[in-house]
Design an enzyme around this catalytic site. Structure first.
Site, PDB file in Angstrom:
ATOM      1  N   ASP A 121      43.330  46.349  40.504  1.00  0.00           N
ATOM      2  CA  ASP A 121      44.047  45.428  39.600  1.00  0.00           C
ATOM      3  C   ASP A 121      44.364  44.126  40.340  1.00  0.00           C
ATOM      4  O   ASP A 121      44.117  44.005  41.543  1.00  0.00           O
ATOM      5  CB  ASP A 121      45.357  46.082  39.127  1.00  0.00           C
ATOM      6  CG  ASP A 121      46.240  46.477  40.296  1.00  0.00           C
ATOM      7  OD1 ASP A 121      46.944  45.601  40.834  1.00  0.00           O
ATOM      8  OD2 ASP A 121      46.213  47.667  40.705  1.00  0.00           O
ATOM      9  N   ASP A 147      47.510  42.952  40.650  1.00  0.00           N
ATOM     10  CA  ASP A 147      48.958  42.963  40.854  1.00  0.00           C
ATOM     11  C   ASP A 147      49.606  42.218  39.673  1.00  0.00           C
ATOM     12  O   ASP A 147      49.174  42.394  38.541  1.00  0.00           O
ATOM     13  CB  ASP A 147      49.322  42.372  42.220  1.00  0.00           C
ATOM     14  CG  ASP A 147      50.669  42.860  42.737  1.00  0.00           C
ATOM     15  OD1 ASP A 147      50.897  44.090  42.702  1.00  0.00           O
ATOM     16  OD2 ASP A 147      51.477  42.041  43.174  1.00  0.00           O
TER      17      ASP A 147
END
Length: 290
Positions: A210, A212
């Protein structure tokens, strides 16, 4: 020449490795307490392997509850010479996208609730972690990833946070824009420091799941989104691991970077003042110099 034994520490999503000959799960007792799980022993391409799921099978340990000292001690005790750590991470760089791997070479340690050293009162030691990963091992991991067709970035700074919550947006922007970190995770510290104290070569593979919470085009991290990427990353990680025996080989020369001699000048307590009880616990980790 010694004998290579590759130790894999599996992160989120990686709870086993396949293809091992003579595979057997076995508990390794440690004076530092309980390791995260039993260790899976076997051989791959004629090279001895040992696999430890960092969170335990079924993911029962949180980043803060993992007994990092017992994990590293158990691997060392079992004869491991080279440790490859794989872990799920968030990315602070647009070009380091979900599904990419980063072969980390630096860390910033923001953890505060963990035991960070095998040494202490009765036997004090200070090892250098200026260069906390092994370049030789990092090169092999990078080559394995490329051969497997994985998009891999060589070099990067890993911000290790305590967790278990993901970053606030303010923290994410601080780590990205001010501190210039590349990835964020919760498990490589104090693991890398302890591997250095145990004179083990250590390489870290960040498997990006991802962005973040800094990225304006992506929602904040949630477990469902992370798990969706994890399964794909876990399959890539298994492919990477399968290529390592062919690259590292069964025979182990001394590390050209001195990882396996890290304690050479680290012990500072006078021999006559060293505590016998602590020395007994250090038998595997520091037996070479004690």
């Amino acid at each position: 020449m010694g004998e290579t034994m590759i130790g894999i520490i599996g992160g989120s999503g990686v709870y086993d490795i396949d293809g091992l000959e003579g595979a057997e799960w076995r508990r390794v007792e440690s004076p530092w307490g309980e390791a995260s799980d039993e260790i899976l022993f076997g051989t791959l391409g004629g090279v001895k392997m040992a696999f430890l799921p960092r969170h335990g099978r079924g993911h029962v340990q949180s980043p803060s509850s993992i007994n990092y000292r017992a994990n590293i001690d158990a691997l060392k005790r079992a004869g491991v010479t080279d440790v490859i750590s794989v872990s799920a991470c968030g990315s602070f760089r647009e070009e380091m996208a979900p599904g990419d791997f980063v072969v980390v070479d630096q860390f910033i340690d923001r953890t505060f609730a963990r035991e960070k050293s095998f040494f202490g009162p009765g036997c004090v030691a200070h090892v250098s972690v200026a260069h906390p990963t092994c370049p030789r091992l990092g090169a092999a991991v990078t080559e394995a990833a490329k051969a497997e067709g994985i998009r891999v970035h060589r070099g990067g700074t890993y911000l290790c946070m305590e967790g278990p919550q993901f970053s606030s947006q303010a923290e994410s922007l601080l780590y990205r824009e001010v501190w210039k970190c590349d990835v964020v995770g919760m498990t490589n510290m104090p693991e890398a420091k302890l591997a250095r104290e145990a004179e083990l070569c250590y390489a870290s593979v960040a498997m990006i799941t991802d962005y973040d919470s800094w990225h304006p085009g992506h929602d904040a991290v949630d477990v469902a989104a992370v798990v969706a990427v994890l399964s794909g990353n876990a399959e890539k990680a298994r492919g990477l691991v399968r290529r390592l025996p062919g690259l590292l080989g069964p025979e182990r020369a001394p590390c050209p970077h001195g990882c396996d001699r890290a304690l050479e000048h680290a012990l500072i307590t006078a021999p006559a003042q060293r505590a016998p009880a602590l020395l007994a616990k250090l038998d595997a980790v520091a037996g070479r110099v004690l």
